[in-house]
Scaffold this motif. Sequence first.
Motif, PDB file in Angstrom:
ATOM      1  N   MET A   1       0.845  -1.164   0.000  1.00  0.00           N
ATOM      2  CA  MET A   1       0.000   0.000   0.000  1.00  0.00           C
ATOM      3  C   MET A   1       0.897   1.236   0.000  1.00  0.00           C
ATOM      4  N   SER A   2       0.603   2.187  -0.859  1.00  0.00           N
ATOM      5  CA  SER A   2       1.407   3.404  -0.891  1.00  0.00           C
ATOM      6  C   SER A   2       1.088   4.273   0.316  1.00  0.00           C
ATOM      7  N   SER A   3       1.997   5.156   0.666  1.00  0.00           N
ATOM      8  CA  SER A   3       1.846   5.932   1.887  1.00  0.00           C
ATOM      9  C   SER A   3       0.714   6.956   1.810  1.00  0.00           C
ATOM     10  N   ASN A   4       0.311   7.367   0.597  1.00  0.00           N
ATOM     11  CA  ASN A   4      -0.751   8.362   0.507  1.00  0.00           C
ATOM     12  C   ASN A   4      -2.131   7.732   0.376  1.00  0.00           C
ATOM     13  N   GLN A   5      -2.211   6.413   0.259  1.00  0.00           N
ATOM     14  CA  GLN A   5      -3.493   5.730   0.154  1.00  0.00           C
ATOM     15  C   GLN A   5      -4.096   5.600   1.547  1.00  0.00           C
TER      16      GLN A   5
ATOM     17  N   PRO B   1      -6.237   3.966   4.505  1.00  0.00           N
ATOM     18  CA  PRO B   1      -6.608   2.604   4.888  1.00  0.00           C
ATOM     19  C   PRO B   1      -8.118   2.486   5.097  1.00  0.00           C
ATOM     20  N   ARG B   2      -8.602   1.254   5.085  1.00  0.00           N
ATOM     21  CA  ARG B   2     -10.002   1.035   5.439  1.00  0.00           C
ATOM     22  C   ARG B   2     -10.123   1.246   6.945  1.00  0.00           C
ATOM     23  N   LEU B   3     -11.114   2.005   7.346  1.00  0.00           N
ATOM     24  CA  LEU B   3     -11.278   2.347   8.754  1.00  0.00           C
ATOM     25  C   LEU B   3     -12.383   1.521   9.385  1.00  0.00           C
ATOM     26  N   THR B   4     -12.190   1.167  10.655  1.00  0.00           N
ATOM     27  CA  THR B   4     -13.235   0.498  11.410  1.00  0.00           C
ATOM     28  C   THR B   4     -14.247   1.549  11.856  1.00  0.00           C
ATOM     29  N   ALA B   5     -15.363   1.098  12.391  1.00  0.00           N
ATOM     30  CA  ALA B   5     -16.398   2.024  12.854  1.00  0.00           C
ATOM     31  C   ALA B   5     -15.864   2.924  13.975  1.00  0.00           C
TER      32      ALA B   5
ATOM     33  N   ARG C   1      -2.624  10.220  13.867  1.00  0.00           N
ATOM     34  CA  ARG C   1      -2.293   9.051  14.674  1.00  0.00           C
ATOM     35  C   ARG C   1      -3.304   7.927  14.448  1.00  0.00           C
ATOM     36  N   VAL C   2      -4.590   8.263  14.362  1.00  0.00           N
ATOM     37  CA  VAL C   2      -5.619   7.246  14.099  1.00  0.00           C
ATOM     38  C   VAL C   2      -5.377   6.610  12.735  1.00  0.00           C
ATOM     39  N   LEU C   3      -5.057   7.428  11.734  1.00  0.00           N
ATOM     40  CA  LEU C   3      -4.800   6.902  10.394  1.00  0.00           C
ATOM     41  C   LEU C   3      -3.548   6.022  10.373  1.00  0.00           C
ATOM     42  N   ASP C   4      -2.521   6.419  11.103  1.00  0.00           N
ATOM     43  CA  ASP C   4      -1.301   5.608  11.177  1.00  0.00           C
ATOM     44  C   ASP C   4      -1.585   4.253  11.827  1.00  0.00           C
ATOM     45  N   GLN C   5      -2.376   4.256  12.891  1.00  0.00           N
ATOM     46  CA  GLN C   5      -2.721   3.003  13.557  1.00  0.00           C
ATOM     47  C   GLN C   5      -3.523   2.103  12.625  1.00  0.00           C
ATOM     48  N   ALA C   6      -4.409   2.696  11.822  1.00  0.00           N
ATOM     49  CA  ALA C   6      -5.193   1.900  10.873  1.00  0.00           C
ATOM     50  C   ALA C   6      -4.278   1.296   9.802  1.00  0.00           C
ATOM     51  N   ARG C   7      -3.311   2.067   9.342  1.00  0.00           N
ATOM     52  CA  ARG C   7      -2.356   1.530   8.357  1.00  0.00           C
ATOM     53  C   ARG C   7      -1.570   0.358   8.940  1.00  0.00           C
ATOM     54  N   LYS C   8      -1.117   0.509  10.188  1.00  0.00           N
ATOM     55  CA  LYS C   8      -0.371  -0.567  10.836  1.00  0.00           C
ATOM     56  C   LYS C   8      -1.240  -1.805  11.025  1.00  0.00           C
TER      57      LYS C   8
ATOM     58  N   GLU D   1      -3.792  -2.728   9.163  1.00  0.00           N
ATOM     59  CA  GLU D   1      -3.948  -3.365   7.857  1.00  0.00           C
ATOM     60  C   GLU D   1      -2.676  -4.105   7.441  1.00  0.00           C
ATOM     61  N   GLN D   2      -1.538  -3.529   7.733  1.00  0.00           N
ATOM     62  CA  GLN D   2      -0.270  -4.171   7.377  1.00  0.00           C
ATOM     63  C   GLN D   2      -0.092  -5.471   8.161  1.00  0.00           C
ATOM     64  N   ARG D   3      -0.437  -5.454   9.453  1.00  0.00           N
ATOM     65  CA  ARG D   3      -0.346  -6.671  10.254  1.00  0.00           C
ATOM     66  C   ARG D   3      -1.288  -7.741   9.721  1.00  0.00           C
ATOM     67  N   ALA D   4      -2.492  -7.329   9.331  1.00  0.00           N
ATOM     68  CA  ALA D   4      -3.466  -8.295   8.796  1.00  0.00           C
ATOM     69  C   ALA D   4      -2.979  -8.862   7.469  1.00  0.00           C
ATOM     70  N   LYS D   5      -2.361  -8.028   6.667  1.00  0.00           N
ATOM     71  CA  LYS D   5      -1.851  -8.476   5.365  1.00  0.00           C
ATOM     72  C   LYS D   5      -0.684  -9.454   5.557  1.00  0.00           C
ATOM     73  N   ASN D   6       0.178  -9.176   6.516  1.00  0.00           N
ATOM     74  CA  ASN D   6       1.344 -10.033   6.753  1.00  0.00           C
ATOM     75  C   ASN D   6       0.964 -11.357   7.403  1.00  0.00           C
ATOM     76  N   SER D   7      -0.137 -11.392   8.124  1.00  0.00           N
ATOM     77  CA  SER D   7      -0.517 -12.625   8.817  1.00  0.00           C
ATOM     78  C   SER D   7      -1.205 -13.612   7.884  1.00  0.00           C
ATOM     79  N   LYS D   8      -1.604 -13.196   6.702  1.00  0.00           N
ATOM     80  CA  LYS D   8      -2.267 -14.097   5.755  1.00  0.00           C
ATOM     81  C   LYS D   8      -1.295 -14.974   5.039  1.00  0.00           C
TER      82      LYS D   8
END
Length: 66
Positions: free
Chosen positions: A1-5, A7-11, A50-57, A59-66
């Motif tokens: 994922m590029s840095s300017n994209q 992330p999908r956000l939770t509720a 900070r919220v957006l950074d946490q969401a990116r992290k 998503e990255q963890r979820a992507k790496n765990s697959k």
Amino acid sequence: MSSNQQPRLTAGEKTRIAWYVARMAKRGLADDRQYGGRIDQSDLQRKVDRVLDQARKREQRAKNSK
């Protein structure tokens, strides 16, 4: 994922960002602009970032765990 994209956000993340944006709007309305906009909103912008950074992290963890 590029840095300017965005992330999908939770509720919960959407709710926190909406809250911070509403607080920014409230501060903007409170600023009389007579003296050139003295209201600093950088603290709220950092919280949104900070919220957006946490969401990116998350998503990255979820992507790496697959």
